[in-house]
Design an enzyme around this catalytic site. Structure first.
Site, PDB file in Angstrom:
ATOM      1  N   GLY A  49       0.770  -1.241   0.000  1.00  0.00           N
ATOM      2  CA  GLY A  49       0.000   0.000   0.000  1.00  0.00           C
ATOM      3  C   GLY A  49       0.799   1.288   0.000  1.00  0.00           C
ATOM      4  O   GLY A  49       0.355   2.294  -0.553  1.00  0.00           O
ATOM      5  N   ASP A 108      -5.057   2.075  10.934  1.00  0.00           N
ATOM      6  CA  ASP A 108      -6.449   1.690  11.165  1.00  0.00           C
ATOM      7  C   ASP A 108      -6.570   1.046  12.554  1.00  0.00           C
ATOM      8  O   ASP A 108      -6.790   1.741  13.541  1.00  0.00           O
ATOM      9  CB  ASP A 108      -6.870   0.755  10.012  1.00  0.00           C
ATOM     10  CG  ASP A 108      -8.281   0.231  10.130  1.00  0.00           C
ATOM     11  OD1 ASP A 108      -9.045   0.763  10.935  1.00  0.00           O
ATOM     12  OD2 ASP A 108      -8.630  -0.717   9.413  1.00  0.00           O
ATOM     13  N   VAL A 158     -11.209   3.077   2.280  1.00  0.00           N
ATOM     14  CA  VAL A 158     -10.796   3.957   1.177  1.00  0.00           C
ATOM     15  C   VAL A 158      -9.828   3.230   0.246  1.00  0.00           C
ATOM     16  O   VAL A 158      -9.151   2.281   0.660  1.00  0.00           O
ATOM     17  CB  VAL A 158     -10.131   5.256   1.699  1.00  0.00           C
ATOM     18  CG1 VAL A 158     -11.132   6.091   2.481  1.00  0.00           C
ATOM     19  CG2 VAL A 158      -8.903   4.967   2.552  1.00  0.00           C
ATOM     20  N   ASP A 164      -5.667  -0.407  -1.943  1.00  0.00           N
ATOM     21  CA  ASP A 164      -6.400  -1.304  -2.847  1.00  0.00           C
ATOM     22  C   ASP A 164      -7.694  -1.831  -2.256  1.00  0.00           C
ATOM     23  O   ASP A 164      -7.923  -1.775  -1.050  1.00  0.00           O
ATOM     24  CB  ASP A 164      -5.536  -2.524  -3.154  1.00  0.00           C
ATOM     25  CG  ASP A 164      -5.435  -3.467  -1.949  1.00  0.00           C
ATOM     26  OD1 ASP A 164      -5.058  -2.983  -0.863  1.00  0.00           O
ATOM     27  OD2 ASP A 164      -5.777  -4.657  -2.086  1.00  0.00           O
ATOM     28  N   ARG A 170      -5.306   0.634  -6.947  1.00  0.00           N
ATOM     29  CA  ARG A 170      -4.103   1.287  -6.409  1.00  0.00           C
ATOM     30  C   ARG A 170      -3.667   2.456  -7.283  1.00  0.00           C
ATOM     31  O   ARG A 170      -3.021   3.386  -6.827  1.00  0.00           O
ATOM     32  CB  ARG A 170      -2.942   0.286  -6.323  1.00  0.00           C
ATOM     33  CG  ARG A 170      -3.179  -0.858  -5.348  1.00  0.00           C
ATOM     34  CD  ARG A 170      -1.860  -1.604  -5.112  1.00  0.00           C
ATOM     35  NE  ARG A 170      -2.066  -2.898  -4.480  1.00  0.00           N
ATOM     36  CZ  ARG A 170      -2.176  -3.085  -3.172  1.00  0.00           C
ATOM     37  NH1 ARG A 170      -2.122  -2.065  -2.340  1.00  0.00           N
ATOM     38  NH2 ARG A 170      -2.339  -4.293  -2.675  1.00  0.00           N
TER      39      ARG A 170
HETATM   40  P1  5GP Z   1      -3.937  -1.662  10.711  1.00  0.00           P
HETATM   41  O1  5GP Z   1      -2.933  -2.756  10.841  1.00  0.00           O
HETATM   42  O2  5GP Z   1      -3.562  -0.365  11.356  1.00  0.00           O
HETATM   43  O3  5GP Z   1      -5.325  -2.129  11.064  1.00  0.00           O
HETATM   44  O4  5GP Z   1      -4.138  -1.398   9.179  1.00  0.00           O
HETATM   45  C1  5GP Z   1      -3.116  -1.048   8.391  1.00  0.00           C
HETATM   46  C2  5GP Z   1      -3.173  -1.731   7.062  1.00  0.00           C
HETATM   47  O5  5GP Z   1      -4.485  -2.188   6.703  1.00  0.00           O
HETATM   48  C3  5GP Z   1      -2.800  -0.707   6.038  1.00  0.00           C
HETATM   49  O6  5GP Z   1      -1.430  -0.817   5.762  1.00  0.00           O
HETATM   50  C4  5GP Z   1      -3.645  -1.068   4.856  1.00  0.00           C
HETATM   51  O7  5GP Z   1      -2.920  -1.955   4.048  1.00  0.00           O
HETATM   52  C5  5GP Z   1      -4.834  -1.771   5.413  1.00  0.00           C
HETATM   53  N1  5GP Z   1      -5.984  -0.862   5.518  1.00  0.00           N
HETATM   54  C6  5GP Z   1      -6.528  -0.335   6.638  1.00  0.00           C
HETATM   55  N2  5GP Z   1      -7.583   0.448   6.367  1.00  0.00           N
HETATM   56  C7  5GP Z   1      -7.724   0.428   5.022  1.00  0.00           C
HETATM   57  C8  5GP Z   1      -8.640   1.075   4.117  1.00  0.00           C
HETATM   58  O8  5GP Z   1      -9.534   1.820   4.465  1.00  0.00           O
HETATM   59  N3  5GP Z   1      -8.444   0.805   2.803  1.00  0.00           N
HETATM   60  C9  5GP Z   1      -7.472  -0.020   2.337  1.00  0.00           C
HETATM   61  N4  5GP Z   1      -7.394  -0.189   1.039  1.00  0.00           N
HETATM   62  N5  5GP Z   1      -6.586  -0.633   3.166  1.00  0.00           N
HETATM   63  C10 5GP Z   1      -6.723  -0.400   4.487  1.00  0.00           C
HETATM   64 MG    MG Z   2      -0.667  -1.974   4.288  1.00  0.00          MG
END
Ligand code: 5GP
Ligand code: MG
Length: 187
Positions: A49, A108, A158, A164, A170
């Protein structure tokens, strides 16, 4: 692809402006005497990403930088919520004593940074800082430290600018939400 967009959160112009500001903050903080040594920093984008964000960001950082790569999977396939983060590959090299700056697209649940920061510290990095382009407005996202944050966004899924859905979208230049029909079609 344009018909799949529900709402544009940030246009490519808004993103470009903010990325430049982040690069200026990072440059200032990593310029001696703000850092020990020569100001070397190793930048580690979290793939896939963060690849576009990182490519744009580093071209506004006029310092001696090195690049390491880390691949983390957290939204496999058509998931819309994290399935738990897993490091599935890395090309980091010897980073003992290096100052690292981790780059991610979005913060996230915080699971990715909670996994990757200690993993890099374990490799002997002198320091590990974090930079995310987006941070979701949810309590979990504020429980981990992000040293640099591009934009705060509502707790919505998003895509675009590297992010993606099932590995699609992307290449959208803006950051957008998708309409339900598009989500169904690519699931
Ligand atoms: P976390 O580990 O903080 O929950 O999420 C981080 C990873 O989840 C990000 O690097 C991303 O790859 C994916 N991610 C989290 N939220 C989103 C979102 O709204 N859209 C997309 N496409 N990927 C997300
Ligand atoms: Mg990621």
């Amino acid at each position: 692809m344009q018909g799949d967009i529900e709402r544009v959160l940030f246009t490519q112009e808004q993103i470009a402006k903010r990325v430049k500001e982040l690069a200026q903050d990072i440059t200032r903080d990593h310029t001696p005497p703000n850092v020990p040594g020569e100001g070397d920093v190793t930048i580690v984008p979290i793939l896939t990403g963060a690849f576009i964000f990182c490519a744009d960001l580093i071209r506004h950082i006029p310092l001696q930088i090195r690049i390491g790569l880390m691949t983390v999977s957290s939204y496999p396939g058509s998931s819309l919520r994290t399935q738990g983060s897993q490091i599935i590959g890395q090309q980091i090299g010897d980073v003992r004593g290096h100052h690292l700056l981790l780059i991610d697209d979005i913060l996230d649940s915080g699971g990715t940074l909670k996994l990757v920061v200690p993993a890099l510290e374990k490799l002997g990095a002198a320091s590990v800082k974090t930079c995310v382009l987006l941070r979701k407005d949810r309590p979990a996202a504020h429980e981990v430290v992000a040293d640099y944050v591009g934009f705060e966004i509502p707790d919505e899924f998003v895509v675009g600018y590297g992010l993606d859905y099932n590995n699609y979208y992307r290449n959208l230049p803006d950051i957008v939400t998708l309409n339900p029909a598009a989500i169904e079609r690519h699931a």
